[in-house]
Design a protein around this motif. Structure first.
Motif, PDB file in Angstrom:
ATOM      1  N   ARG A 192      49.623  11.461 -26.086  1.00 45.59           N
ATOM      2  CA  ARG A 192      49.334  11.809 -24.702  1.00 45.59           C
ATOM      3  C   ARG A 192      48.068  12.641 -24.560  1.00 45.59           C
ATOM      4  O   ARG A 192      47.611  12.891 -23.438  1.00 45.59           O
ATOM      5  CB  ARG A 192      50.511  12.602 -24.105  1.00 45.59           C
ATOM      6  CG  ARG A 192      51.813  11.830 -24.028  1.00 45.59           C
ATOM      7  CD  ARG A 192      51.700  10.641 -23.091  1.00 45.59           C
ATOM      8  NE  ARG A 192      51.307  11.088 -21.752  1.00 45.59           N
ATOM      9  CZ  ARG A 192      52.151  11.513 -20.825  1.00 45.59           C
ATOM     10  NH1 ARG A 192      53.452  11.530 -21.087  1.00 45.59           N
ATOM     11  NH2 ARG A 192      51.711  11.894 -19.645  1.00 45.59           N
ATOM     12  N   SER A 195      44.816  10.945 -22.731  1.00 44.69           N
ATOM     13  CA  SER A 195      45.022  10.758 -21.293  1.00 44.69           C
ATOM     14  C   SER A 195      45.016  12.085 -20.548  1.00 44.69           C
ATOM     15  O   SER A 195      44.522  12.172 -19.418  1.00 44.69           O
ATOM     16  CB  SER A 195      46.341  10.020 -21.052  1.00 44.69           C
ATOM     17  OG  SER A 195      47.437  10.767 -21.560  1.00 44.69           O
ATOM     18  N   SER A 196      45.550  13.138 -21.177  1.00 41.89           N
ATOM     19  CA  SER A 196      45.544  14.460 -20.533  1.00 41.89           C
ATOM     20  C   SER A 196      44.123  14.995 -20.391  1.00 41.89           C
ATOM     21  O   SER A 196      43.757  15.571 -19.356  1.00 41.89           O
ATOM     22  CB  SER A 196      46.401  15.439 -21.333  1.00 41.89           C
ATOM     23  OG  SER A 196      47.740  15.006 -21.417  1.00 41.89           O
ATOM     24  N   LEU A 198      41.354  13.148 -20.224  1.00 43.92           N
ATOM     25  CA  LEU A 198      40.691  12.354 -19.191  1.00 43.92           C
ATOM     26  C   LEU A 198      41.142  12.761 -17.792  1.00 43.92           C
ATOM     27  O   LEU A 198      40.339  12.779 -16.842  1.00 43.92           O
ATOM     28  CB  LEU A 198      40.979  10.864 -19.418  1.00 43.92           C
ATOM     29  CG  LEU A 198      40.331  10.233 -20.654  1.00 43.92           C
ATOM     30  CD1 LEU A 198      40.784   8.784 -20.803  1.00 43.92           C
ATOM     31  CD2 LEU A 198      38.808  10.299 -20.560  1.00 43.92           C
ATOM     32  N   ALA A 199      42.432  13.104 -17.651  1.00 45.45           N
ATOM     33  CA  ALA A 199      42.933  13.544 -16.350  1.00 45.45           C
ATOM     34  C   ALA A 199      42.261  14.837 -15.910  1.00 45.45           C
ATOM     35  O   ALA A 199      41.951  15.020 -14.718  1.00 45.45           O
ATOM     36  CB  ALA A 199      44.450  13.727 -16.416  1.00 45.45           C
TER      37      ALA A 199
END
Length: 434
Positions: A192, A195-196, A198-199
């Motif tokens: 994860r 994605s974290s 990039l968020a």
């Protein structure tokens, strides 16, 4: 750490174990992308958009498999709960306690019992997830024979996936570098990470006020990693002195050593214990959803009860912190028995300098354990609730379970490094025949 992995890669046997472990992790990640039939993944993703929800926490542990409705959606959560239950019952039921004392055969029987308990918990959690998804419109068929068939397939797929994950972890224990369940959990959380990140970048692009906030949060997390490593490596050493004995012409004993007591001896277990207790109301909500406009005393009481245990509640953080401290003391009490330690020292002619053998020794060890346990418990509590408090202040950052995730990652990495170092030492140690 990197030098340890580099040196382990040079040993052919360890290299095979590392490659085998990576293969098992690859299979686990592939399973996290195999969808379960009859589920609408778009609805599932919208259900787990809130970073402070219980489902979001489960999604982190599963490596994003829960939000995608895949085969390994339950991940190792049923096995963790089963292990906790069996471990607690071992100290409560004499037959299980006797099995623990029987050595390797007893441990095999306890593992078999844990597997059956895991299967039962998997069935319950699978049904709970099915009910939650059906209530939120994520199940495509809900009525008639097609609805029954869809329910059976979804529950069976989730249950089988959980059992396969446990089997993969056991394969790492048998043929890999060890710590199989921890490695599966580690792989799920680490997956994860990109994605974290990039968020967070997308959050900075959408709102310029986070340009300074996000770097500060990242620096705090780096400092938290350093703090976790420091607490994992810190220990209190109780000095031990053995009396000299003369048997015939030989002299035995007379050496000085110590009993190491780690500050973070319980690791992440108190957090997992506390999270299991705190997740019970959220699990209950899966079966009995809270109504939008509760009427009557019981409906309002139930709605307030569920809200009290939600991540957005300040009381949740307080109760979570208290439970971590309580479970830390409980776990240490199960692992350390001061009276047994004092008796072993007396039988081996050992003593703590300045402390009389017997009850004074056990009382001294108990006082040291209480102080060390308090320090470790408060540290764990701070690590666990700091991201929750940060998420309450800035929910857009979506880092409610960041502290627990970092603690698990760091603990698994440190344990893996120690395992590789011990295996390399065994292979490079010169025997008495050389």
């Amino acid at each position: 750490m990197f030098s340890t992995f580099r040196n382990a890669w040079k040993v052919p046997e360890l290299r095979k174990k590392i490659l085998y472990t990576l293969l098992i992790i690859l299979i686990f990640r592939i399973g996290c992308h195999i969808p379960v039939p009859f589920l609408d993944t778009t609805v599932l993703s919208s259900m787990i958009t809130d970073g402070g929800s219980f489902l979001s926490y489960m999604d982190i542990l599963s490596g994003g498999a829960l939000s995608k409705g895949t085969l390994f959606a339950l991940a190792i959560q049923p096995y963790i709960n089963a292990s906790i239950i069996v471990q607690l019952l071992t100290y409560a039921l004499p037959p299980l306690e006797n099995l623990q004392k029987e050595g390797e055969e007893g441990r095999k029987k306890l593992n078999t019992i844990t597997m059956f308990v895991t299967l039962g918990i998997s069935l319950v959690m699978s049904y709970a997830y099915y009910v939650t998804q059906r209530n939120n419109g994520a199940v495509k068929y809900t009525e008639g024979a097609s609805g029954v068939f869809a329910a059976i397939v979804i529950i069976a797929a989730f249950t089988a996936g959980s059992c396969v994950v446990v089997w993969l972890g056991n394969r790492i224990n048998d043929n890999g570098i060890g710590n199989g369940i921890s490695m599966i959990l580690f792989a799920g959380i680490v997956s994860r990470g990109p994605s974290s990140v990039l968020a967070m970048f997308e959050l900075v692009k959408s709102d310029q006020k986070y340009i300074l906030i996000v770097p500060v949060v990242l620096i705090v997390f780096v400092l938290m990693i350093a703090f976790i490593v420091f607490m994992n490596e810190s220990e209190r050493r109780i000095p031990i002195q053995y009396a000299k004995r003369v048997v015939g012409r030989k002299q035995y004993g007379g050496q000085n050593t110590h009993i190491p007591i780690k500050i973070a001896m319980s690791g992440v277990m108190p957090i997992i214990f506390a999270m299991s207790i705190m997740s019970l109301p959220a699990t209950l909500e899966m079966f009995i959803p809270v109504k939008d406009n509760p009427e009557g005393f019981w409906q309002k009481f139930y709605a307030g009860f569920i809200h009290f245990f939600s991540y957005q509640s300040g009381w949740y953080a307080i109760l979570y912190f208290i439970l971590i401290i309580a479970f830390n003391y409980f776990y240490v009490a199960m692992q350390y028995n001061p009276i047994e330690i004092a008796n072993n020292l007396r039988q081996n002619n050992g003593a703590i300098p300045g402390i009389r053998p017997g009850k004074p020794t056990s009382d001294y060890i108990q006082r040291v354990l209480s102080k060390i346990t308090l320090i470790g418990a408060v540290s764990l509590g701070i690590i666990a609730i700091f991201p929750i408090l940060t998420n309450m202040a800035m929910p857009q950052l979506n880092i409610a379970m960041g502290g627990t995730s970092i603690l698990i990652i760091v603990s698994v990495v440190l344990e893996t490094v120690r395992t590789l170092e011990s295996q390399m030492m065994m292979r490079h140690h010169k025997g008495f025949l050389e």
